[in-house]
Design an enzyme around this catalytic site. Sequence first.
Site, PDB file in Angstrom:
ATOM      1  N   HIS A  25       0.818  -1.212   0.000  1.00 38.09           N
ATOM      2  CA  HIS A  25       0.000   0.000   0.000  1.00 38.09           C
ATOM      3  C   HIS A  25       0.855   1.268   0.000  1.00 38.09           C
ATOM      4  O   HIS A  25       0.510   2.259  -0.634  1.00 38.09           O
ATOM      5  CB  HIS A  25      -0.921  -0.013   1.224  1.00 38.09           C
ATOM      6  CG  HIS A  25      -1.972   1.041   1.214  1.00 38.09           C
ATOM      7  ND1 HIS A  25      -3.111   0.941   0.444  1.00 38.09           N
ATOM      8  CD2 HIS A  25      -2.071   2.227   1.874  1.00 38.09           C
ATOM      9  CE1 HIS A  25      -3.862   2.010   0.633  1.00 38.09           C
ATOM     10  NE2 HIS A  25      -3.252   2.811   1.493  1.00 38.09           N
TER      11      HIS A  25
ATOM     12  N   HIS B  49     -10.264   2.607  -0.646  1.00 37.72           N
ATOM     13  CA  HIS B  49     -10.442   2.182   0.742  1.00 37.72           C
ATOM     14  C   HIS B  49     -11.258   0.897   0.716  1.00 37.72           C
ATOM     15  O   HIS B  49     -12.330   0.793   1.307  1.00 37.72           O
ATOM     16  CB  HIS B  49     -11.123   3.275   1.575  1.00 37.72           C
ATOM     17  CG  HIS B  49     -10.461   3.470   2.899  1.00 37.72           C
ATOM     18  ND1 HIS B  49     -11.141   3.642   4.072  1.00 37.72           N
ATOM     19  CD2 HIS B  49      -9.147   3.499   3.239  1.00 37.72           C
ATOM     20  CE1 HIS B  49     -10.293   3.783   5.075  1.00 37.72           C
ATOM     21  NE2 HIS B  49      -9.079   3.699   4.590  1.00 37.72           N
TER      22      HIS B  49
END
Length: 736
Positions: free
Chosen positions: A49, A95
Amino acid sequence: MSAPEPKITPELIASHGLKPDEYQRILDLIGREPTFTELGIFSAMWNEHCSYKSSRIHLKGLPTKAPWVLQGPGENAGVIDIGDNQAVVFKMESHNHPSYIEPYQGATTGVGGILRDVFTMGARPIACLNALSFGDPSHPKTRHLVSGVVAGVGGYGNSFGVPTVGGQTRFHTRYDGNILVNAMAVGLADSDKIFLAAASGVGMPIVYLGSKTGRDGMGGATMASAEFDEGSEEKRPTVQVGDPFAEKLLLEACLEIMAKDCVIAIQDMGAAGLTCSAVEMGAKGDLGVDLDLDAVPTRETGMTAYEMMLSESQERMLMVLKPEKEKEAEEIFRKWGLDFAIVGYTTPTKRFVVKHGGAVKADLPIKELGDEAPLYDRPHVPSPKLPVIHAREVNAPMPVPEALEKLLATPDLCSKRWVWEQYDHVIGGNTLQRPGGDAAVVRVEDGPKGLALTVDVTPRYCEADPYEGGKQAVAEAYRNITAVGGKPLAITDNLNFGNPERPEIMGQLVGCLKGISEACIALDSPIVSGNVSLYNETSGRGILPTPSIGGVGLLDDFTKSATLAFKAEGEAILLIGETHGWLGQSVYLRDVCGREEGAPPPVDLACEKRHGDVVRGMIHAGTATAVHDLSDGGLLVALAEMAISGNIGASLDAPPDSTVAHAWWFGEDQGRYLVTVKEDDLLTVLSKLKSVGVPCTQIGTTGGHTLKIDGERAIDVKALRHAHEHWLPDYMAGKN
């Protein structure tokens, strides 16, 4: 006295998402066993990420420069110049994992995080968009996830005070265990007042701003870099909790200290929280950072250094402050009721030093944490080529009018009004075109300019042929912006894929990026920001490859724009672009014929550019009274949407004898637009299009209250509207 730190074991290392070779790299780098806090810091900074370790090598090939690009990838958001010392700041980010576990909070904090990325750069947010991918409607969790995510997106944006003006919502069984929530934010700033993350100067105070730190969001970035499994529900505590009202205060305070020239560098605390923001500021500025965690404002007692460094509590910023501005900056933040604490200083050492309770908890080389994380060139294989579906080999299971009514009531093609009516899409008073059209249009205050905004991708195309699917995602964003009269300027991307350790998944990413890159070059739309979300799998089942494309275009004069609604009776309907009846991967083939197969339609980028320039010229000249691009569902679905929107019917010519009727009406050939023109302008327009070599066919005339194809049953526009509008509210009410 602080509790003893756990012993570093292979199990602890694995639980932090670090592979054995990566841990060995840490040992080689620092020459000793890391502390528990250091292990957490490496885990946060070296995960997928934050480090982009699987994708970075391929992202380097994307086009990122143009004369109007002020800031490309690498900062909190991209920035483009729109003239008059005005700049547009924008980015899209995912998300996904948190939104599956806790849909409301996952979605709210996704919106909050992307808004911070934009106002960290010195911009005031003016619009949000989103791209939402859910599982099969029949899956027992889908309705709950849709409800929670939509409420979360609306709850945060509405409370913060930014309009949510557009997006996509899709359903497919491949998202059953891994939904996608991609949020995009757009802001306006002065071109000469853009704020960056790179620290400068030794001994400069590092200031913590915003809300207090708690234990929410612990390990969120690491969770976002791993596959889901059956135990994923237990990860609920790792989902952050958002407070849009605190974020609104943070926005106003940040913009005020920026206006007072207090800021050297600023970074929001997003993924990996204090760790990532501090490391990035130091590494980008070629400086070291010393942090004293005793000064960090906390809202929970007994927090350890590990917890404070990895917390992803929301509505927080880190700033390098001009020392002489300390008192003034603190007064501003106190006025807004927010925390302001000096938690460290920049150093010349290029070390990242973290102290807590008088003890050093971490002492690491800062560049290796940030800029020099592991970089992988993972094995990848191309997706197999699928056969072309020939229209004459596909039997029509029902008449064309019945097929149209069925398609308008399918989950993917039905109206998403139920979704966007829960968002405040007009707050601020600058929304000129609302959701439901090709692109949103938002007015730039104090002048005639407008921004055209869209989010696009067709995942089934990307699954069937990643290269063509990547091209098509950019081309559709280009068409949507063009269809409202905008000139496409730049894009942000959000690349959602499965496990990159599987060569076929890595092949999808590589193929999509190749297509995206070629399309961006051909259509003069550089990529200025973006996000990569990998490991979108549950129990080994990956999502459809979903490279969401967020497009931004400019209207020099927002009064010279177009909408898709039919405007008047008796106008000629023109089809621009060639129609061959391409049924492969079409919604018609899937939802009417029950066949999800075949090669997707190819994208001719030169034609896309030529057709787009012509359509934009017609809008600006005032000859196009309505415009709609053709995409999912093909020609007849687009015509129905124009009729429904304008509450005016149309009489349509039968398809050419050389074509297969259902393929003519429902094929998804690319590079096409529907345009209506007044009869007085028709001959001039046709002559102009012929002179520039753009294919154009008059296929009918607007008028009446039905959509009537020569030789077929007429359908009342009211019936079309009912089919289009009712599926989603009925589904959410549990009626279907």
